[in-house]
Enzyme design. Sequence first.
Site, PDB file in Angstrom:
ATOM      1  N   GLU A 106       5.691 -16.185 -21.679  1.00 35.91           N
ATOM      2  CA  GLU A 106       6.299 -17.387 -21.093  1.00 35.91           C
ATOM      3  C   GLU A 106       6.009 -17.353 -19.585  1.00 35.91           C
ATOM      4  OE1 GLU A 106       8.662 -20.000 -19.140  1.00 35.91           O
ATOM      5  OE2 GLU A 106       9.224 -17.885 -18.987  1.00 35.91           O
ATOM      6  N   LEU A 107       5.498 -18.456 -19.056  1.00 40.91           N
ATOM      7  CA  LEU A 107       4.946 -18.452 -17.702  1.00 40.91           C
ATOM      8  C   LEU A 107       5.971 -18.279 -16.581  1.00 40.91           C
ATOM      9  CD1 LEU A 107       2.092 -21.073 -18.043  1.00 40.91           C
ATOM     10  CD2 LEU A 107       1.974 -18.583 -18.191  1.00 40.91           C
ATOM     11  N   ASP A 157      -0.572  -5.564   0.266  1.00 35.58           N
ATOM     12  CA  ASP A 157      -1.859  -5.765  -0.389  1.00 35.58           C
ATOM     13  C   ASP A 157      -1.785  -7.086  -1.129  1.00 35.58           C
ATOM     14  OD1 ASP A 157      -3.266  -3.468   0.352  1.00 35.58           O
ATOM     15  OD2 ASP A 157      -2.484  -2.300  -1.331  1.00 35.58           O
ATOM     16  N   CYS A 161       0.855  -1.178   0.000  1.00 34.00           N
ATOM     17  CA  CYS A 161       0.000   0.000   0.000  1.00 34.00           C
ATOM     18  C   CYS A 161       0.897   1.237   0.000  1.00 34.00           C
ATOM     19  CB  CYS A 161      -0.889  -0.004   1.240  1.00 34.00           C
ATOM     20  SG  CYS A 161      -1.831   1.527   1.454  1.00 34.00           S
TER      21      CYS A 161
END
Length: 129
Positions: A57-58, A41, A34
């Site tokens: 690409e993951l 958060d 935050c």
Amino acid sequence: MPTQPTKTLETFPNPEPGRDYVIRIRIPEFTCLCPKTGQPDFAELAIEYIPEAACVELKSLKLYVWSFRDEGGFHEAMTNRILGDLVAATAPRFMRLTADFNVRGGIYTKVVAEHRAPGWQAPQLVQLP
């Protein structure tokens, strides 16, 4: 050497560039700070996109998301920044990012941002019996 977070998003060639198809990615553990309190958060990110020439690409996406852990920003700014970075990396036909932030002070926040490539039209939905 342990893996480190990074702002670099890697891509690979779309295996079916002649077809509109949807890729959906769910990231349930997004965290940032935050900007007012410095407290964490937490959010779930949902990415939906129709690729053009490239797909994200993951593993690089995981490291990219991790890079926000110690960074402060308002929910709206974070969502739009992430969408902008993904669009810059992949140049999709369409992309939607939904950031569903956990409750903070009794308030839930969900931010939805979209990108449409110029001239791209969504295909008509086929209703099957």
